[in-house]
Design a protein around this motif. Structure first.
Motif, PDB file in Angstrom:
ATOM      1  N   SER A 227      42.395  45.307  40.701  1.00  0.00           N
ATOM      2  CA  SER A 227      43.291  45.632  39.589  1.00  0.00           C
ATOM      3  C   SER A 227      44.708  45.161  39.878  1.00  0.00           C
ATOM      4  CB  SER A 227      43.303  47.146  39.349  1.00  0.00           C
ATOM      5  OG  SER A 227      42.032  47.597  38.978  1.00  0.00           O
ATOM      6  N   ARG A 228      45.078  45.104  41.138  1.00  0.00           N
ATOM      7  CA  ARG A 228      46.426  44.689  41.550  1.00  0.00           C
ATOM      8  C   ARG A 228      46.564  43.182  41.666  1.00  0.00           C
ATOM      9  NH1 ARG A 228      49.792  48.250  44.172  1.00  0.00           N
ATOM     10  NH2 ARG A 228      50.703  46.508  45.280  1.00  0.00           N
ATOM     11  N   LYS A 229      45.508  42.499  42.009  1.00  0.00           N
ATOM     12  CA  LYS A 229      45.570  41.078  42.360  1.00  0.00           C
ATOM     13  C   LYS A 229      44.804  40.227  41.362  1.00  0.00           C
ATOM     14  CE  LYS A 229      47.761  41.977  46.157  1.00  0.00           C
ATOM     15  NZ  LYS A 229      49.138  41.617  46.327  1.00  0.00           N
ATOM     16  N   ARG A 230      45.226  40.236  40.121  1.00  0.00           N
ATOM     17  CA  ARG A 230      44.539  39.493  39.075  1.00  0.00           C
ATOM     18  C   ARG A 230      45.009  38.043  38.994  1.00  0.00           C
ATOM     19  NH1 ARG A 230      40.129  41.374  37.767  1.00  0.00           N
ATOM     20  NH2 ARG A 230      40.257  40.151  35.881  1.00  0.00           N
ATOM     21  N   GLY A 231      46.277  37.834  39.270  1.00  0.00           N
ATOM     22  CA  GLY A 231      46.819  36.485  39.179  1.00  0.00           C
ATOM     23  C   GLY A 231      47.793  36.318  38.032  1.00  0.00           C
TER      24      GLY A 231
ATOM     25  N   PRO B   7      36.621  29.258  34.743  1.00  0.00           N
ATOM     26  CA  PRO B   7      35.323  29.100  35.406  1.00  0.00           C
ATOM     27  C   PRO B   7      34.571  30.426  35.316  1.00  0.00           C
ATOM     28  CG  PRO B   7      37.056  29.313  37.039  1.00  0.00           C
ATOM     29  CD  PRO B   7      37.722  29.266  35.687  1.00  0.00           C
ATOM     30  N   ASN B   8      33.380  30.396  34.805  1.00  0.00           N
ATOM     31  CA  ASN B   8      32.606  31.613  34.595  1.00  0.00           C
ATOM     32  C   ASN B   8      31.632  31.789  35.748  1.00  0.00           C
ATOM     33  OD1 ASN B   8      31.543  33.877  33.483  1.00  0.00           O
ATOM     34  ND2 ASN B   8      30.368  32.829  31.909  1.00  0.00           N
TER      35      ASN B   8
ATOM     36  N   LEU C   2      34.213  44.935  33.350  1.00  0.00           N
ATOM     37  CA  LEU C   2      35.373  44.500  32.574  1.00  0.00           C
ATOM     38  C   LEU C   2      36.265  43.570  33.395  1.00  0.00           C
ATOM     39  CD1 LEU C   2      37.008  44.712  29.936  1.00  0.00           C
ATOM     40  CD2 LEU C   2      38.214  46.643  30.963  1.00  0.00           C
ATOM     41  N   LEU C   3      36.412  43.848  34.679  1.00  0.00           N
ATOM     42  CA  LEU C   3      37.257  43.007  35.537  1.00  0.00           C
ATOM     43  C   LEU C   3      36.676  41.611  35.742  1.00  0.00           C
ATOM     44  CD1 LEU C   3      38.619  45.411  38.302  1.00  0.00           C
ATOM     45  CD2 LEU C   3      39.648  44.745  36.128  1.00  0.00           C
ATOM     46  N   ASP C   4      35.416  41.416  35.372  1.00  0.00           N
ATOM     47  CA  ASP C   4      34.822  40.076  35.441  1.00  0.00           C
ATOM     48  C   ASP C   4      35.274  39.196  34.281  1.00  0.00           C
ATOM     49  OD1 ASP C   4      33.431  40.629  37.774  1.00  0.00           O
ATOM     50  OD2 ASP C   4      31.641  41.316  36.704  1.00  0.00           O
ATOM     51  N   GLU C   5      35.926  39.785  33.301  1.00  0.00           N
ATOM     52  CA  GLU C   5      36.426  39.020  32.155  1.00  0.00           C
ATOM     53  C   GLU C   5      37.735  38.325  32.535  1.00  0.00           C
ATOM     54  OE1 GLU C   5      34.875  38.603  29.341  1.00  0.00           O
ATOM     55  OE2 GLU C   5      33.353  40.178  29.433  1.00  0.00           O
ATOM     56  N   PRO C   6      38.089  37.239  31.840  1.00  0.00           N
ATOM     57  CA  PRO C   6      39.357  36.544  32.111  1.00  0.00           C
ATOM     58  C   PRO C   6      40.569  37.453  31.900  1.00  0.00           C
ATOM     59  CG  PRO C   6      37.918  35.166  30.775  1.00  0.00           C
ATOM     60  CD  PRO C   6      37.284  36.531  30.837  1.00  0.00           C
TER      61      PRO C   6
END
Length: 148
Positions: free
Chosen positions: A63-67, A40-41, A97-101
């Motif tokens: 950075s720690r909780k990306r999934g 989902p974008n 950058l963190l908005d990227e998958p």
């Protein structure tokens, strides 16, 4: 027990026939989400008055909780080393950058996937790629959270 096997069989038949148990992404994501991919974008939340220190804290957490464990480990160790040293411009670039998958970030950092044009000149992504090489062969683990 028979109900369990019947249910499994129905799921198997459904998946086999449709190829995807959730073929209509619209039933899983909001109407505003871009449904042309499996991600989902959703647009990033605007934070116009966020202080530099709050941005640094938020980015450390994100950075720690990306999934995805691989990306969590890569980005959390990178953030521990570099975010305290980053200037505002670098923090903004890292935030974008963190908005990227997650998998895209991981594959770009490990050079398993071609980096899109919008990120090819990114100094922050270059730093992450260098960090991912782990040339010192250090055993990486998730950094401890620090108290304020």
């Amino acid at each position: 027990m028979a109900k369990y096997y019947t249910r499994i069989l129905c799921i198997y038949i459904f998946c086999k026939n449709s190829g995807d148990p959730f073929p209509n992404l619209a039933i899983r994501h909001s109407a505003e989400a871009a449904l042309d991919s499996s991600y989902p974008n959703l647009p990033p939340i605007p934070r116009p008055n966020e202080s530099t220190e709050n941005k640094r804290r938020r980015l450390t957490y994100q950075s720690r909780k990306r999934g995805i464990l691989e990306t969590d480990l890569l980005l959390s160790t990178f953030a521990k080393t570099w975010l305290p040293k980053f200037e505002l411009e670098q923090l903004v670039e890292y935030d974008k950058l963190l908005d990227e998958p997650d998998w895209d970030i991981f594959y770009w950092a490990t050079e398993k996937k071609t980096i899109p044009e919008r990120w090819q000149k990114s100094k922050v992504l270059d730093m992450i790629k260098q960090h991912a090489k782990n040339e010192e062969k250090i055993v990486l683990r998730m950094p401890n959270l620090e108290k304020e």
